[in-house]
Scaffold this active site. Structure first.
Site, mmCIF file in Angstrom:
data_model
loop_
_atom_site.group_PDB
_atom_site.id
_atom_site.type_symbol
_atom_site.label_atom_id
_atom_site.label_comp_id
_atom_site.label_asym_id
_atom_site.label_seq_id
_atom_site.Cartn_x
_atom_site.Cartn_y
_atom_site.Cartn_z
ATOM 1 N N THR A 13 4.157 3.007 10.624
ATOM 2 C CA THR A 13 2.986 2.187 10.942
ATOM 3 C C THR A 13 2.866 1.910 12.438
ATOM 4 O OG1 THR A 13 3.039 1.197 8.757
ATOM 5 C CG2 THR A 13 1.886 -0.048 10.429
ATOM 6 N N SER A 59 7.503 7.022 6.760
ATOM 7 C CA SER A 59 8.959 7.108 6.549
ATOM 8 C C SER A 59 9.328 7.490 5.128
ATOM 9 C CB SER A 59 9.654 5.813 6.964
ATOM 10 O OG SER A 59 9.394 4.785 6.054
ATOM 11 N N THR A 92 8.753 1.458 8.280
ATOM 12 C CA THR A 92 9.610 0.399 7.747
ATOM 13 C C THR A 92 10.081 0.672 6.313
ATOM 14 O OG1 THR A 92 7.686 -0.845 6.976
ATOM 15 C CG2 THR A 92 8.532 -1.392 9.161
HETATM 16 N N1 ASP Z 1 4.016 3.622 5.723
HETATM 17 C C1 ASP Z 1 4.870 3.023 6.630
HETATM 18 C C2 ASP Z 1 6.151 3.815 6.734
HETATM 19 O O1 ASP Z 1 6.105 4.843 7.330
HETATM 20 C C3 ASP Z 1 5.132 1.570 6.451
HETATM 21 C C4 ASP Z 1 5.535 0.979 7.755
HETATM 22 O O2 ASP Z 1 5.938 1.650 8.675
HETATM 23 O O3 ASP Z 1 5.456 -0.268 7.867
HETATM 24 O O4 ASP Z 1 7.183 3.425 6.244
#
Ligand code: ASP
Length: 325
Positions: A13, A59, A92
């Site tokens: 994100t 991720s 995250t």
């Molecule tokens: N979709 C995101 C990730 O790549 C969520 C984030 O980074 O907060 O994990």
């Protein structure tokens, strides 16, 4: 001054763009590391930071091979005296997994700090610049040397061995569960309050320099009346299984029968769906041949079991590792 921080950018994100001002429904991978770094110009004075885009994905798309790549690159680059620390920008959703894998496999005392954001850069509440600033500051700090891999998020420093994403919406998203934070970031100054008592980084027995593929470990989630054949199918396709059990790592009679069938062939570790507490030895471990996961979350137990299997398939030795890491 040649001393510098190396930043590996992987997406998440913190790299995302969406509707002007809004917090959700955005696209990851829209901003690269140069754009992220330009949002925090002030931090570059802390050490000269150099960015490298190694991936630009959500991720959920990070793989075990990506972990091996990151660990090997850090181990190689850490030999350069001019590099004093590493930052990894990361989504995250699986950050706690990458952090724990690196905590067990990087062979350096130099700080390795993961961060990201809960809000895309286009949100009014964008938290990426602050988190990246704090991560670069922590990676530049002498106090962070030897503390193991850390996650910095929303002013908190979490140790990789207990870190967990605790909130899927709010910016203050990470915690160390019952074990708390290692400390706070006060702008660019780390304030450490405690240290990990577990083996990490230079003190682990895991050497991934010759490993091209990690042993495959799957996680089975138990719930009332869950189908035990899930375990039998997983056992055909994997080298080990972690069970996210109910309460203190418990499951029903049908699952016990399946575990008893499997545990002579591959290790089965009991962990728990619950964030806090300990999965201690139970008489069922003798009856069905399972191991007990202590304070490891299912995703951390899976990583530790996979690395353990690069060293041994001896159950007593794996049980000892579950206690030491
Ligand atoms: N979709 C995101 C990730 O790549 C969520 C984030 O980074 O907060 O994990």
């Amino acid at each position: 001054m040649n001393k510098r921080i190396h930043i590996f950018a992987t997406g998440g994100t913190i790299s995302a763009a969406g509707s002007e001002g809004k917090t959700s429904n955005y696209y990851d991978g829209e901003f690269d590391i140069d754009a992220l770094m330009s949002s925090i110009k002030g931090a570059i004075a802390l050490a000269s930071a150099e960015g490298e885009q190694i991936l630009n994905v959500s991720s959920e798309d990070i793989s075990c091979n990506d972990w091996l790549y990151m660990a090997k690159r850090i181990n190689e680059m850490a030999k350069d005296d001019d590099i004093i620390g590493f930052v990894i920008t990361h989504g995250t959703n699986t950050m706690e997994e990458t952090a724990y894998f690196l905590n067990l496999t990087v062979k350096t005392d130099k700080p390795v700090v993961l961060t990201g954001s809960m809000r895309p850069a286009t949100a009014n509440s964008a938290d990426g610049p602050q988190n990246l600033y704090e991560a670069i500051a922590l990676a530049s700090s002498e106090e962070a040397v030897g503390k193991g891999v850390m996650v910095v998020f929303s002013d908190a420093i979490c140790g990789a061995e207990r870190v967990q994403k605790m909130n899927c919406f709010r910016p203050d998203a990470f915690g160390g569960r019952d074990f708390g934070y290692l400390g706070y970031m006060q702008d660019n100054v780390p304030v450490f309050l405690q240290e990990s008592a577990k083996r990490h980084t230079v003190n682990t027995e895991f050497d991934i320099s010759g490993v091209d593929k990690l042993p495959k470990v799957e996680i089975a989630y138990f719930y009332a009346d869950a189908d035990p054949d899930v375990l039998r199918v997983m056992a055909e396709r994997s080298d080990g299984i972690v069970i996210a059990g109910a309460g203190s790592g418990m499951f029903n009679k049908a699952w016990k029968e399946a575990v008893a069938e499997i545990s002579g062939r591959i290790p089965v570790v009991r962990s728990t769906r619950i964030a806090n507490g300990i999965v201690a030895y139970d008489h069922a471990d003798d009856e069905v041949g399972s191991l007990y996961g202590l304070t490891h979350s299912p995703v951390h137990a899976r990583i530790l079991l996979s690395l353990a299997l690069t060293v041994t398939d001896n159950k007593a030795k794996i049980q000892k590792m579950l206690a030491e890491y």
